[in-house]
Design an enzyme around this catalytic site. Structure first.
Site, PDB file in Angstrom:
ATOM      1  N   GLN A 158      -4.772  -1.939   9.682  1.00 40.36           N
ATOM      2  CA  GLN A 158      -4.717  -3.250   9.035  1.00 40.36           C
ATOM      3  C   GLN A 158      -5.276  -4.323   9.974  1.00 40.36           C
ATOM      4  O   GLN A 158      -4.912  -4.385  11.151  1.00 40.36           O
ATOM      5  CB  GLN A 158      -3.265  -3.572   8.642  1.00 40.36           C
ATOM      6  CG  GLN A 158      -3.101  -4.814   7.795  1.00 40.36           C
ATOM      7  CD  GLN A 158      -3.658  -4.678   6.374  1.00 40.36           C
ATOM      8  OE1 GLN A 158      -3.761  -3.578   5.835  1.00 40.36           O
ATOM      9  NE2 GLN A 158      -4.027  -5.780   5.778  1.00 40.36           N
TER      10      GLN A 158
ATOM     11  N   ASP B 167     -11.357   2.321   3.974  1.00 40.48           N
ATOM     12  CA  ASP B 167     -11.709   0.895   3.884  1.00 40.48           C
ATOM     13  C   ASP B 167     -13.216   0.701   3.742  1.00 40.48           C
ATOM     14  O   ASP B 167     -13.678  -0.381   3.370  1.00 40.48           O
ATOM     15  CB  ASP B 167     -11.299   0.166   5.175  1.00 40.48           C
ATOM     16  CG  ASP B 167      -9.987  -0.586   5.057  1.00 40.48           C
ATOM     17  OD1 ASP B 167      -9.584  -0.915   3.930  1.00 40.48           O
ATOM     18  OD2 ASP B 167      -9.389  -0.857   6.118  1.00 40.48           O
TER      19      ASP B 167
ATOM     20  N   LYS C  17       0.847  -1.209   0.000  1.00 40.72           N
ATOM     21  CA  LYS C  17       0.000   0.000   0.000  1.00 40.72           C
ATOM     22  C   LYS C  17       0.875   1.249   0.000  1.00 40.72           C
ATOM     23  O   LYS C  17       0.628   2.197  -0.757  1.00 40.72           O
ATOM     24  CB  LYS C  17      -0.949  -0.026   1.212  1.00 40.72           C
ATOM     25  CG  LYS C  17      -2.038  -1.077   1.081  1.00 40.72           C
ATOM     26  CD  LYS C  17      -2.857  -1.303   2.348  1.00 40.72           C
ATOM     27  CE  LYS C  17      -3.804  -2.484   2.149  1.00 40.72           C
ATOM     28  NZ  LYS C  17      -4.582  -2.850   3.343  1.00 40.72           N
TER      29      LYS C  17
END
Ligand code: GUN
Length: 296
Positions: free
Chosen positions: A98, A121, A54
Protein backbone atom coordinates in the site's frame (compact mmCIF):
# COMPACT_ATOMS: atom_id res chain seq x y z
CA UNK A 1 -29.91 21.96 -19.95
CA UNK A 2 -30.02 18.32 -19.10
CA UNK A 3 -29.62 16.31 -15.96
CA UNK A 4 -26.92 13.72 -16.31
CA UNK A 5 -27.39 10.00 -16.02
CA UNK A 6 -25.43 8.72 -13.00
CA UNK A 7 -22.79 6.05 -13.60
CA UNK A 8 -22.57 4.19 -10.28
CA UNK A 9 -19.58 2.09 -9.28
CA UNK A 10 -21.69 -0.04 -7.00
CA UNK A 11 -23.89 -1.17 -9.89
CA UNK A 12 -21.06 -1.80 -12.35
CA UNK A 13 -18.87 -3.54 -9.76
CA UNK A 14 -21.85 -5.67 -8.67
CA UNK A 15 -22.03 -7.12 -12.19
CA UNK A 16 -18.28 -7.73 -12.29
CA UNK A 17 -18.32 -9.40 -8.85
CA UNK A 18 -21.03 -11.78 -10.07
CA UNK A 19 -18.72 -12.81 -12.94
CA UNK A 20 -15.73 -13.09 -10.61
CA UNK A 21 -17.64 -15.38 -8.25
CA UNK A 22 -18.14 -17.82 -11.13
CA UNK A 23 -14.46 -17.70 -12.07
CA UNK A 24 -13.46 -18.23 -8.43
CA UNK A 25 -15.81 -21.25 -8.21
CA UNK A 26 -14.18 -22.72 -11.34
CA UNK A 27 -10.72 -22.28 -9.78
CA UNK A 28 -11.86 -23.78 -6.49
CA UNK A 29 -13.22 -26.83 -8.31
CA UNK A 30 -9.60 -27.37 -9.42
CA UNK A 31 -8.35 -26.98 -5.82
CA UNK A 32 -7.10 -23.42 -6.31
CA UNK A 33 -8.13 -20.55 -4.04
CA UNK A 34 -7.00 -17.17 -5.41
CA UNK A 35 -4.84 -15.47 -2.78
CA UNK A 36 -4.17 -11.75 -2.30
CA UNK A 37 -1.72 -10.26 0.20
CA UNK A 38 -1.68 -6.58 1.12
CA UNK A 39 1.31 -5.06 2.91
CA UNK A 40 0.73 -1.96 5.03
CA UNK A 41 3.73 -0.14 6.47
CA UNK A 42 3.02 2.40 9.23
CA UNK A 43 -0.26 3.77 10.51
CA UNK A 44 -1.64 6.16 7.88
CA UNK A 45 -5.39 6.23 8.67
CA UNK A 46 -6.59 6.40 5.04
CA UNK A 47 -4.32 3.47 4.08
CA UNK A 48 -5.62 1.47 7.05
CA UNK A 49 -9.18 1.93 5.76
CA UNK A 50 -8.26 0.87 2.20
CA UNK A 51 -6.31 -2.17 3.39
CA UNK A 52 -9.19 -3.30 5.61
CA UNK A 53 -11.64 -2.94 2.71
CA UNK A 54 -9.42 -5.05 0.43
CA UNK A 55 -9.19 -7.87 3.01
CA UNK A 56 -12.92 -7.77 3.65
CA UNK A 57 -13.77 -8.01 -0.05
CA UNK A 58 -11.42 -11.01 -0.48
CA UNK A 59 -13.20 -12.82 2.34
CA UNK A 60 -16.64 -11.96 0.91
CA UNK A 61 -15.61 -13.56 -2.39
CA UNK A 62 -14.14 -16.63 -0.69
CA UNK A 63 -10.58 -15.74 -1.67
CA UNK A 64 -7.49 -16.30 0.48
CA UNK A 65 -6.53 -13.01 2.14
CA UNK A 66 -3.35 -12.07 3.98
CA UNK A 67 -2.78 -8.65 5.54
CA UNK A 68 0.78 -7.89 6.60
CA UNK A 69 1.11 -4.90 8.93
CA UNK A 70 4.65 -3.63 9.51
CA UNK A 71 5.67 -0.81 11.88
CA UNK A 72 6.60 2.59 10.43
CA UNK A 73 10.19 2.00 11.62
CA UNK A 74 10.53 -0.91 9.16
CA UNK A 75 13.79 -0.68 7.19
CA UNK A 76 14.09 -0.92 3.42
CA UNK A 77 15.87 -4.29 3.81
CA UNK A 78 13.08 -5.65 6.02
CA UNK A 79 10.40 -4.55 3.56
CA UNK A 80 12.31 -6.02 0.61
CA UNK A 81 12.64 -9.30 2.56
CA UNK A 82 8.84 -9.38 3.00
CA UNK A 83 8.36 -8.73 -0.74
CA UNK A 84 10.77 -11.59 -1.54
CA UNK A 85 8.85 -13.88 0.81
CA UNK A 86 5.53 -13.06 -0.90
CA UNK A 87 7.14 -13.54 -4.33
CA UNK A 88 7.97 -17.12 -3.24
CA UNK A 89 4.70 -17.93 -1.41
CA UNK A 90 2.64 -20.35 -3.57
CA UNK A 91 -0.63 -19.52 -1.75
CA UNK A 92 -0.33 -15.88 -2.88
CA UNK A 93 -1.26 -15.19 -6.52
CA UNK A 94 -1.03 -11.44 -6.21
CA UNK A 95 0.07 -8.85 -3.70
CA UNK A 96 0.63 -5.14 -3.29
CA UNK A 97 2.40 -2.78 -0.97
CA UNK A 98 0.00 0.00 0.00
CA UNK A 99 1.28 3.47 -0.95
CA UNK A 100 2.35 5.98 0.20
CA UNK A 101 5.18 4.45 2.23
CA UNK A 102 6.50 6.18 5.35
CA UNK A 103 9.38 8.63 4.83
CA UNK A 104 12.75 6.97 4.32
CA UNK A 105 11.44 4.00 2.33
CA UNK A 106 12.08 3.87 -1.41
CA UNK A 107 8.78 3.17 -3.22
CA UNK A 108 10.37 2.67 -6.60
CA UNK A 109 12.81 0.02 -5.31
CA UNK A 110 9.94 -1.80 -3.58
CA UNK A 111 7.76 -1.82 -6.73
CA UNK A 112 10.72 -3.04 -8.79
CA UNK A 113 11.20 -5.95 -6.37
CA UNK A 114 7.67 -7.32 -6.87
CA UNK A 115 7.44 -10.36 -9.18
CA UNK A 116 5.61 -8.92 -12.26
CA UNK A 117 3.44 -12.08 -12.35
CA UNK A 118 2.09 -11.12 -8.89
CA UNK A 119 1.92 -7.35 -9.51
CA UNK A 120 -1.89 -6.98 -9.28
CA UNK A 121 -1.58 -3.18 -8.95
CA UNK A 122 0.16 -3.11 -12.36
CA UNK A 123 2.76 -0.70 -11.00
CA UNK A 124 5.91 -2.65 -12.01
CA UNK A 125 7.69 -1.09 -15.03
CA UNK A 126 7.43 -4.44 -16.87
CA UNK A 127 3.63 -4.40 -16.59
CA UNK A 128 3.41 -0.67 -17.34
CA UNK A 129 5.44 -1.32 -20.50
CA UNK A 130 3.28 -4.28 -21.53
CA UNK A 131 0.18 -2.13 -21.09
CA UNK A 132 1.67 0.68 -23.18
CA UNK A 133 2.47 -1.60 -26.13
CA UNK A 134 -1.06 -3.03 -26.00
CA UNK A 135 -0.15 -6.48 -24.63
CA UNK A 136 -1.23 -6.16 -21.01
CA UNK A 137 -0.93 -8.94 -18.44
CA UNK A 138 -2.65 -6.70 -15.89
CA UNK A 139 -4.36 -3.32 -16.07
CA UNK A 140 -4.05 -0.79 -13.25
CA UNK A 141 -7.16 -0.94 -11.08
CA UNK A 142 -8.59 2.58 -11.18
CA UNK A 143 -8.24 3.24 -14.94
CA UNK A 144 -9.41 -0.33 -15.66
CA UNK A 145 -12.43 0.32 -13.47
CA UNK A 146 -13.21 3.53 -15.37
CA UNK A 147 -12.93 1.70 -18.70
CA UNK A 148 -15.39 -0.92 -17.41
CA UNK A 149 -17.79 1.83 -16.30
CA UNK A 150 -17.71 3.33 -19.79
CA UNK A 151 -18.09 0.02 -21.63
CA UNK A 152 -20.80 -1.34 -19.36
CA UNK A 153 -22.77 1.93 -19.44
CA UNK A 154 -22.74 1.89 -23.23
CA UNK A 155 -20.48 4.95 -23.62
CA UNK A 156 -18.79 4.82 -27.03
CA UNK A 157 -15.08 5.67 -26.87
CA UNK A 158 -13.97 4.93 -30.45
CA UNK A 159 -13.11 8.09 -32.34
CA UNK A 160 -14.13 10.29 -29.45
CA UNK A 161 -11.99 12.84 -27.66
CA UNK A 162 -10.96 11.75 -24.16
CA UNK A 163 -9.36 14.52 -22.11
CA UNK A 164 -7.52 13.35 -18.99
CA UNK A 165 -6.87 16.00 -16.33
CA UNK A 166 -3.92 14.80 -14.21
CA UNK A 167 -0.83 12.76 -15.05
CA UNK A 168 -0.15 10.56 -12.04
CA UNK A 169 1.39 7.12 -12.49
CA UNK A 170 -1.64 5.58 -10.74
CA UNK A 171 -4.46 7.20 -12.75
CA UNK A 172 -3.74 9.87 -15.39
CA UNK A 173 -0.88 8.30 -17.34
CA UNK A 174 -2.25 4.73 -17.47
CA UNK A 175 -5.78 6.03 -18.23
CA UNK A 176 -4.45 7.85 -21.29
CA UNK A 177 -2.34 4.84 -22.30
CA UNK A 178 -5.37 2.56 -22.14
CA UNK A 179 -7.74 4.83 -24.05
CA UNK A 180 -5.38 5.20 -27.00
CA UNK A 181 -5.05 1.42 -27.56
CA UNK A 182 -6.89 -0.48 -30.25
CA UNK A 183 -10.06 -2.28 -29.20
CA UNK A 184 -13.25 -2.13 -27.22
CA UNK A 185 -13.50 0.67 -24.68
CA UNK A 186 -10.56 2.42 -26.35
CA UNK A 187 -9.68 3.66 -29.91
CA UNK A 188 -10.04 7.20 -28.56
CA UNK A 189 -8.28 10.44 -29.42
CA UNK A 190 -6.51 11.33 -26.18
CA UNK A 191 -5.27 14.57 -24.63
CA UNK A 192 -3.45 14.57 -21.27
CA UNK A 193 -3.35 17.81 -19.32
CA UNK A 194 -1.70 18.83 -16.05
CA UNK A 195 -1.63 21.72 -13.61
CA UNK A 196 0.68 23.72 -15.93
CA UNK A 197 -1.52 23.35 -19.02
CA UNK A 198 -2.33 26.73 -20.57
CA UNK A 199 -6.00 27.64 -21.01
CA UNK A 200 -7.21 24.34 -19.58
CA UNK A 201 -10.92 25.21 -19.98
CA UNK A 202 -10.44 25.55 -23.77
CA UNK A 203 -9.16 21.96 -23.81
CA UNK A 204 -11.59 20.37 -21.33
CA UNK A 205 -14.47 21.92 -23.31
CA UNK A 206 -13.39 19.79 -26.28
CA UNK A 207 -13.81 16.58 -24.31
CA UNK A 208 -16.48 14.07 -25.28
CA UNK A 209 -15.28 12.13 -22.24
CA UNK A 210 -13.58 14.06 -19.44
CA UNK A 211 -11.60 12.08 -16.84
CA UNK A 212 -10.49 14.17 -13.88
CA UNK A 213 -7.82 13.01 -11.43
CA UNK A 214 -6.12 16.19 -10.25
CA UNK A 215 -6.83 16.04 -6.50
CA UNK A 216 -8.42 19.50 -6.15
CA UNK A 217 -11.96 19.78 -4.75
CA UNK A 218 -14.57 21.04 -7.26
CA UNK A 219 -11.80 22.00 -9.70
CA UNK A 220 -13.93 21.38 -12.82
CA UNK A 221 -16.69 23.95 -13.11
CA UNK A 222 -19.63 24.06 -15.54
CA UNK A 223 -17.87 26.42 -17.98
CA UNK A 224 -15.13 23.78 -18.46
CA UNK A 225 -17.52 21.09 -19.70
CA UNK A 226 -19.16 20.66 -23.11
CA UNK A 227 -22.91 20.14 -23.14
CA UNK A 228 -23.56 16.38 -23.38
CA UNK A 229 -20.08 15.25 -22.26
CA UNK A 230 -19.46 12.16 -20.12
CA UNK A 231 -17.66 13.21 -16.92
CA UNK A 232 -15.64 10.78 -14.81
CA UNK A 233 -14.57 12.15 -11.42
CA UNK A 234 -11.68 10.30 -9.76
CA UNK A 235 -11.20 12.86 -6.97
CA UNK A 236 -11.64 11.90 -3.32
CA UNK A 237 -10.99 15.10 -1.39
CA UNK A 238 -11.92 15.31 2.27
CA UNK A 239 -13.18 18.82 3.08
CA UNK A 240 -14.39 20.25 6.41
CA UNK A 241 -18.18 20.22 6.88
CA UNK A 242 -19.56 21.21 10.27
CA UNK A 243 -22.96 19.69 9.41
CA UNK A 244 -21.50 16.21 8.68
CA UNK A 245 -21.30 13.66 11.52
CA UNK A 246 -17.52 13.27 11.04
CA UNK A 247 -17.00 17.04 10.68
CA UNK A 248 -15.87 16.47 7.09
CA UNK A 249 -17.13 14.97 3.84
CA UNK A 250 -15.78 13.65 0.56
CA UNK A 251 -15.99 15.77 -2.58
CA UNK A 252 -14.74 15.05 -6.05
CA UNK A 253 -12.57 17.08 -8.41
CA UNK A 254 -15.75 18.09 -10.27
CA UNK A 255 -18.34 20.61 -9.07
CA UNK A 256 -21.03 17.94 -9.28
CA UNK A 257 -24.14 20.05 -8.65
CA UNK A 258 -23.51 22.37 -11.60
CA UNK A 259 -21.76 19.99 -13.98
CA UNK A 260 -24.54 17.38 -13.73
CA UNK A 261 -26.88 19.90 -15.38
CA UNK A 262 -24.62 20.00 -18.44
CA UNK A 263 -23.20 16.49 -18.76
CA UNK A 264 -24.96 13.52 -20.40
CA UNK A 265 -23.52 11.18 -17.77
CA UNK A 266 -21.42 11.67 -14.64
CA UNK A 267 -19.93 9.67 -11.78
CA UNK A 268 -20.80 10.99 -8.30
CA UNK A 269 -18.39 11.15 -5.33
CA UNK A 270 -18.76 9.04 -3.29
CA UNK A 271 -20.35 6.07 -5.11
CA UNK A 272 -18.84 6.60 -8.55
CA UNK A 273 -15.33 5.45 -9.43
CA UNK A 274 -14.43 4.56 -5.80
CA UNK A 275 -15.93 1.04 -5.62
CA UNK A 276 -14.34 0.09 -8.96
CA UNK A 277 -10.72 0.14 -7.75
CA UNK A 278 -11.03 -2.73 -5.29
CA UNK A 279 -13.22 -4.60 -7.76
CA UNK A 280 -10.53 -4.50 -10.45
CA UNK A 281 -7.87 -5.46 -7.90
CA UNK A 282 -9.92 -8.57 -7.16
CA UNK A 283 -10.28 -9.18 -10.92
CA UNK A 284 -6.50 -8.93 -11.34
CA UNK A 285 -5.95 -11.43 -8.51
CA UNK A 286 -8.39 -13.91 -10.07
CA UNK A 287 -6.65 -13.36 -13.41
CA UNK A 288 -3.24 -14.06 -11.82
CA UNK A 289 -4.57 -17.30 -10.33
CA UNK A 290 -6.09 -18.39 -13.67
CA UNK A 291 -2.87 -17.58 -15.47
CA UNK A 292 -0.79 -19.65 -13.06
CA UNK A 293 -3.34 -22.51 -13.19
CA UNK A 294 -3.06 -22.61 -16.99
CA UNK A 295 0.74 -22.75 -16.74
CA UNK A 296 1.26 -19.39 -18.50
N1 GUN B 1 -2.60 4.00 -2.56
C1 GUN B 1 -3.67 4.60 -3.13
N2 GUN B 1 -4.16 3.83 -4.13
C2 GUN B 1 -3.37 2.74 -4.18
C3 GUN B 1 -3.38 1.57 -5.00
O1 GUN B 1 -4.20 1.40 -5.91
N3 GUN B 1 -2.40 0.67 -4.74
C4 GUN B 1 -1.48 0.84 -3.77
N4 GUN B 1 -0.54 -0.10 -3.60
N5 GUN B 1 -1.44 1.91 -2.99
C5 GUN B 1 -2.39 2.84 -3.21
Amino acid sequence: MMTAKLILGKEVSGNIYAELRERIATLKAKGITPGLAVVLVGDDPASQVYVRMKGKKCEELGMHSVTVVLPKETTQAELLAKVAELNRDPAIHGFLVQLPLPKGLDEEAVINAIDPAKDVDCFHPYNVGKMLIGEPDFLPATPAGIQQMLVRSGVETAGRHVVVVGRSNIVGKPMAAMMLQKGRGADATVTITNSKTRDLPAITRQADILVVAIGKPKFITADMVKEGAVVIDVGTNRVPDATAPKGSRLVGDVDFEVVKEKAAAITPVPGGVGPMTICMLMANTVHAAEKRASGQ
